[in-house]
Design a protein around this motif. Sequence first.
Motif, PDB file in Angstrom:
ATOM      1  N   ARG A   1     -58.431 -58.486 -18.294  1.00 53.41           N
ATOM      2  CA  ARG A   1     -58.015 -58.533 -16.902  1.00 53.41           C
ATOM      3  C   ARG A   1     -57.271 -57.264 -16.538  1.00 53.41           C
ATOM      4  NH1 ARG A   1     -55.640 -63.746 -14.022  1.00 53.41           N
ATOM      5  NH2 ARG A   1     -57.840 -64.208 -14.292  1.00 53.41           N
ATOM      6  N   TYR A   2     -57.750 -56.602 -15.492  1.00 54.39           N
ATOM      7  CA  TYR A   2     -57.109 -55.373 -15.021  1.00 54.39           C
ATOM      8  C   TYR A   2     -56.175 -55.667 -13.860  1.00 54.39           C
ATOM      9  CZ  TYR A   2     -60.047 -52.257 -17.797  1.00 54.39           C
ATOM     10  OH  TYR A   2     -60.642 -51.585 -18.819  1.00 54.39           O
ATOM     11  N   ALA A   3     -55.371 -54.671 -13.554  1.00 54.55           N
ATOM     12  CA  ALA A   3     -54.425 -54.834 -12.453  1.00 54.55           C
ATOM     13  C   ALA A   3     -55.148 -54.763 -11.109  1.00 54.55           C
ATOM     14  CB  ALA A   3     -53.349 -53.757 -12.532  1.00 54.55           C
ATOM     15  N   LYS A   4     -56.192 -53.946 -11.057  1.00 52.09           N
ATOM     16  CA  LYS A   4     -56.925 -53.783  -9.809  1.00 52.09           C
ATOM     17  C   LYS A   4     -58.430 -53.885 -10.073  1.00 52.09           C
ATOM     18  CE  LYS A   4     -55.065 -49.863  -9.121  1.00 52.09           C
ATOM     19  NZ  LYS A   4     -54.677 -48.543  -8.531  1.00 52.09           N
ATOM     20  N   ILE A   5     -59.144 -54.243  -9.040  1.00 49.01           N
ATOM     21  CA  ILE A   5     -60.596 -54.382  -9.174  1.00 49.01           C
ATOM     22  C   ILE A   5     -61.244 -53.040  -9.474  1.00 49.01           C
ATOM     23  CG2 ILE A   5     -62.712 -54.955  -7.920  1.00 49.01           C
ATOM     24  CD1 ILE A   5     -61.252 -57.112  -6.484  1.00 49.01           C
ATOM     25  N   GLU A   6     -60.693 -51.971  -8.902  1.00 54.67           N
ATOM     26  CA  GLU A   6     -61.262 -50.644  -9.167  1.00 54.67           C
ATOM     27  C   GLU A   6     -61.079 -50.256 -10.635  1.00 54.67           C
ATOM     28  OE1 GLU A   6     -58.633 -47.360  -7.647  1.00 54.67           O
ATOM     29  OE2 GLU A   6     -57.862 -49.002  -6.472  1.00 54.67           O
ATOM     30  N   ASP A   7     -60.004 -50.740 -11.225  1.00 58.34           N
ATOM     31  CA  ASP A   7     -59.811 -50.505 -12.652  1.00 58.34           C
ATOM     32  C   ASP A   7     -60.814 -51.308 -13.464  1.00 58.34           C
ATOM     33  OD1 ASP A   7     -57.721 -48.818 -12.145  1.00 58.34           O
ATOM     34  OD2 ASP A   7     -56.200 -50.382 -12.319  1.00 58.34           O
TER      35      ASP A   7
ATOM     36  N   PRO B   1     -57.770 -47.262 -21.531  1.00 59.95           N
ATOM     37  CA  PRO B   1     -57.918 -45.931 -20.942  1.00 59.95           C
ATOM     38  C   PRO B   1     -58.570 -45.929 -19.567  1.00 59.95           C
ATOM     39  CG  PRO B   1     -58.629 -45.914 -23.229  1.00 59.95           C
ATOM     40  CD  PRO B   1     -58.442 -47.344 -22.829  1.00 59.95           C
ATOM     41  N   PHE B   2     -59.156 -47.011 -19.164  1.00 61.84           N
ATOM     42  CA  PHE B   2     -59.889 -47.056 -17.889  1.00 61.84           C
ATOM     43  C   PHE B   2     -59.086 -47.715 -16.781  1.00 61.84           C
ATOM     44  CE2 PHE B   2     -62.821 -47.174 -21.434  1.00 61.84           C
ATOM     45  CZ  PHE B   2     -63.620 -46.077 -21.168  1.00 61.84           C
ATOM     46  N   GLY B   3     -57.930 -48.215 -17.107  1.00 62.99           N
ATOM     47  CA  GLY B   3     -57.103 -48.849 -16.083  1.00 62.99           C
ATOM     48  C   GLY B   3     -55.972 -49.634 -16.718  1.00 62.99           C
ATOM     49  N   GLU B   4     -55.161 -50.188 -15.875  1.00 62.72           N
ATOM     50  CA  GLU B   4     -54.037 -50.970 -16.379  1.00 62.72           C
ATOM     51  C   GLU B   4     -54.489 -52.368 -16.767  1.00 62.72           C
ATOM     52  OE1 GLU B   4     -49.675 -52.570 -14.881  1.00 62.72           O
ATOM     53  OE2 GLU B   4     -50.923 -51.349 -13.582  1.00 62.72           O
TER      54      GLU B   4
END
Length: 133
Positions: free
Chosen positions: A88-94, A63-66
């Motif tokens: 591991r997320y798709a982006k650092i902001e995620d 729910p917090f990112g990809e």
Amino acid sequence: MALRSVATCPRSLRRFFSTSGFGFPPRPAAPQPREEAEPSTNLFVSGLSKRTTTEKLREAFSPFGEVIHARVVTDHVTGYSKGFGFVRYAKIEDAAKGIEGMHGKFLDGWVIFAEYARPRPQPPSPQNSGYAN
DNA sequence: GCTGAGCGT
């Protein structure tokens, strides 16, 4: 008769380890201060329940990112969880939102800790290590 | 399959 000479200690050598203030290196190095790692898309999640699985870990952080990848580290012999995992997320902001959103939260009855994973040594590839035939 | 800090099959 001549068997008592085996215990003669060379005092000259002992002085190097007793009188000098530099017997051993006081601190070889501290490459990993074991603090927070640099922000990355890879997250280290600890405090997991032994029953928490990889997919439950992913569902908790999705729910917090990809979430590109999630894995609960398990023992390769017994197959049971070691109590921590990686996300591991798709982006650092995620990844940042994942930490902000899940760090200190409950998962399967245990308070989990989410933080950036440390970079680990990469295995040298013989086909791309810079050596030509 | 637990004793629960800790960085991977």
